[in-house]
Design a protein around this motif. Structure first.
Motif, PDB file in Angstrom:
ATOM      1  N   LEU A   1      17.383   8.000   4.947  1.00  0.00           N
ATOM      2  CA  LEU A   1      17.448   8.809   6.164  1.00  0.00           C
ATOM      3  C   LEU A   1      16.059   9.276   6.595  1.00  0.00           C
ATOM      4  O   LEU A   1      15.743   9.311   7.791  1.00  0.00           O
ATOM      5  CB  LEU A   1      18.343  10.027   5.933  1.00  0.00           C
ATOM      6  CG  LEU A   1      19.863   9.800   5.908  1.00  0.00           C
ATOM      7  CD1 LEU A   1      20.570  11.082   5.491  1.00  0.00           C
ATOM      8  CD2 LEU A   1      20.378   9.319   7.256  1.00  0.00           C
ATOM      9  N   SER A   2      15.232   9.645   5.634  1.00  0.00           N
ATOM     10  CA  SER A   2      13.895  10.130   5.976  1.00  0.00           C
ATOM     11  C   SER A   2      13.064   9.040   6.641  1.00  0.00           C
ATOM     12  O   SER A   2      12.233   9.323   7.510  1.00  0.00           O
ATOM     13  CB  SER A   2      13.174  10.640   4.717  1.00  0.00           C
ATOM     14  OG  SER A   2      12.822   9.574   3.846  1.00  0.00           O
ATOM     15  N   GLN A   3      13.315   7.795   6.265  1.00  0.00           N
ATOM     16  CA  GLN A   3      12.594   6.686   6.892  1.00  0.00           C
ATOM     17  C   GLN A   3      13.060   6.462   8.327  1.00  0.00           C
ATOM     18  O   GLN A   3      12.260   6.119   9.203  1.00  0.00           O
ATOM     19  CB  GLN A   3      12.745   5.425   6.046  1.00  0.00           C
ATOM     20  CG  GLN A   3      12.024   5.528   4.707  1.00  0.00           C
ATOM     21  CD  GLN A   3      12.293   4.348   3.792  1.00  0.00           C
ATOM     22  OE1 GLN A   3      12.818   3.329   4.204  1.00  0.00           O
ATOM     23  NE2 GLN A   3      11.940   4.506   2.533  1.00  0.00           N
TER      24      GLN A   3
ATOM     25  N   GLN B   1      13.275  17.527   4.248  1.00  0.00           N
ATOM     26  CA  GLN B   1      12.244  18.005   3.317  1.00  0.00           C
ATOM     27  C   GLN B   1      11.232  16.897   3.031  1.00  0.00           C
ATOM     28  O   GLN B   1      10.025  17.140   2.976  1.00  0.00           O
ATOM     29  CB  GLN B   1      12.891  18.474   2.013  1.00  0.00           C
ATOM     30  CG  GLN B   1      13.708  19.754   2.136  1.00  0.00           C
ATOM     31  CD  GLN B   1      14.444  20.097   0.842  1.00  0.00           C
ATOM     32  OE1 GLN B   1      14.404  19.337  -0.121  1.00  0.00           O
ATOM     33  NE2 GLN B   1      15.103  21.238   0.824  1.00  0.00           N
ATOM     34  N   LEU B   2      11.718  15.680   2.830  1.00  0.00           N
ATOM     35  CA  LEU B   2      10.835  14.548   2.533  1.00  0.00           C
ATOM     36  C   LEU B   2       9.899  14.249   3.710  1.00  0.00           C
ATOM     37  O   LEU B   2       8.728  13.952   3.512  1.00  0.00           O
ATOM     38  CB  LEU B   2      11.674  13.309   2.195  1.00  0.00           C
ATOM     39  CG  LEU B   2      12.464  13.357   0.888  1.00  0.00           C
ATOM     40  CD1 LEU B   2      13.382  12.142   0.779  1.00  0.00           C
ATOM     41  CD2 LEU B   2      11.528  13.414  -0.325  1.00  0.00           C
ATOM     42  N   VAL B   3      10.438  14.347   4.928  1.00  0.00           N
ATOM     43  CA  VAL B   3       9.626  14.052   6.117  1.00  0.00           C
ATOM     44  C   VAL B   3       8.564  15.115   6.321  1.00  0.00           C
ATOM     45  O   VAL B   3       7.445  14.827   6.768  1.00  0.00           O
ATOM     46  CB  VAL B   3      10.530  13.946   7.374  1.00  0.00           C
ATOM     47  CG1 VAL B   3       9.684  13.860   8.636  1.00  0.00           C
ATOM     48  CG2 VAL B   3      11.428  12.727   7.277  1.00  0.00           C
ATOM     49  N   SER B   4       8.884  16.367   6.002  1.00  0.00           N
ATOM     50  CA  SER B   4       7.970  17.468   6.250  1.00  0.00           C
ATOM     51  C   SER B   4       6.835  17.549   5.240  1.00  0.00           C
ATOM     52  O   SER B   4       5.870  18.299   5.424  1.00  0.00           O
ATOM     53  CB  SER B   4       8.725  18.799   6.260  1.00  0.00           C
ATOM     54  OG  SER B   4       9.305  19.059   5.005  1.00  0.00           O
ATOM     55  N   LYS B   5       6.932  16.785   4.151  1.00  0.00           N
ATOM     56  CA  LYS B   5       5.887  16.844   3.122  1.00  0.00           C
ATOM     57  C   LYS B   5       4.606  16.199   3.602  1.00  0.00           C
ATOM     58  O   LYS B   5       4.630  15.237   4.342  1.00  0.00           O
ATOM     59  CB  LYS B   5       6.384  16.137   1.848  1.00  0.00           C
ATOM     60  CG  LYS B   5       7.408  16.945   1.059  1.00  0.00           C
ATOM     61  CD  LYS B   5       7.796  16.236  -0.233  1.00  0.00           C
ATOM     62  CE  LYS B   5       8.752  17.074  -1.052  1.00  0.00           C
ATOM     63  NZ  LYS B   5       9.147  16.391  -2.301  1.00  0.00           N
TER      64      LYS B   5
END
Length: 341
Positions: free
Chosen positions: A303-305, A337-341
């Motif tokens: 999903l983050s991709q 959370q993964l995208v915001s890192k």
């Protein structure tokens, strides 16, 4: 007549999907519809997709039921231009807004099932149907935008000094989604400043595709703490179905849909490659969208991709339970959370 510009709103919108009347016993359909709508609202979703085709109950009546049994959920009504004049559709939107103070989303369809089009004597070629859709949606938006009368002279529709009453509160102006993975579909979404909604390929393939501003995808999610548990649930929900496989093959032969052909080509390639991207339900004609299956972390990475590729709207498949939507929300939270890192 003016056209919209692509929205700069980058927030993530999640929609669920309402049950189809042909797939639920008549006496159970209404309570099932209300229950799924309420689950979706409790999950904090933006809205809920309502299908339309020749075999289903009228989506506008379904939208009214949903509005009457929720407080914030926005119906995302699938729109087939063959079913009603753009003035009639605009009147439905402003009437529901006037009565219930609720925003509507419109899921604009250029096609649908081939046999439905034939039965309605619509022989318009694929790309021309998208040109017609642009005219249709432009008239609706102009009528709803007001306050002056709308005049439009196009290839498919003509209106002259047509005025919409009661006027629509500007805050209730409908969100517009255009369904279609073809170049014509993407061009129509761009021309309208609408969200371009598609059935996605796996993220690696999607990274190679061009997108319009505000793109979205339709996808199912089965996520749990442990991947094995998620896959067990997935296989129990979507066992092999020979009849469904034959129906899928027949649909492939008669459809002019670009997404149907693309996903069918990807189905074989996605088997046993360790990816959460799963097309087995699609191959068995259980549903039209791909699924993401696995642990929260595995699904969240995928999903983050999609999020990193600027997909901002997600329509999830018909939920089996409120718990399923909770699991999906956990995967989305981790993805953000993964995208915001």
């Amino acid at each position: 007549m003016t056209q919209s510009t692509p929205s700069s709103d980058s927030r993530i919108r999640i929609f669920s999907t309402a049950p189809q009347s042909r797939e639920v016993d008549r006496k159970l359909y209404l309570p099932n519809l209300i229950q799924i709508a309420q689950w979706s609202e409790q999950a904090g979703f933006e809205g809920i997709l309502i299908y339309t085709d020749n075999s289903l109950v009228d989506p506008w009546l379904v939208a009214q039921v949903i509005i009457q049994n929720t407080t914030t959920l926005c119906p995302l009504v699938a729109v087939q231009p063959l079913y009603m004049h753009p003035y009639t559709l605009a009147k439905m939107v402003t009437s529901l807004g006037h009565l219930y103070d609720r925003r509507i989303y419109l899921n604009m369809l250029a096609g649908g099932f081939k046999n439905d089009l034939v039965a309605l004597n619509d022989t318009t070629p694929h790309d021309k149907r998208y040109a017609r859709l642009v005219e249709y949606t432009t008239i609706i938006e102009e009528l709803l935008r007001g306050p002056g009368p709308a005049t439009y002279h196009g290839e498919f529709y003509t209106v002259d000094k047509l005025r919409m009453t009661p006027p629509l509160d500007p805050e209730l102006f409908p969100g517009v989604i255009v369904s279609g993975s073809s170049e014509a579909g993407m061009a129509a979404a761009s021309a309208l400043g609408a969200i371009a909604m598609k059935y996605p390929q796996a993220t690696k393939q999607e990274a190679e595709c061009s997108k319009t501003v505000g793109s979205g995808i339709r996808i199912g999610i089965i996520a749990r703490n442990i991947a094995e548990e998620a896959w067990h649930i997935a296989h129990a929900r979507f066992p092999g179905d020979r009849k469904g496989q034959l129906t899928h093959q027949l649909a492939m032969k008669t459809s002019d849909s670009q997404w149907h052909k693309q996903l069918s080509q990807l189905a074989e390639a996605s088997k046993s490659n360790g990816s959460p991207y799963w097309l087995w339900p699609f191959e068995n004609y259980n549903t039209f969208c791909p699924y993401l299956v696995g642990s929260y972390e595995q699904v969240a990475i995928e999903l983050s991709q999609y999020l990193a590729q600027d997909f901002r709207a997600f329509i999830l498949d018909i939920p089996q339970s409120a718990e399923e939507l909770r699991h999906a929300n956990l995967a989305f939270a981790r993805a953000q959370q993964l995208v915001s890192k």
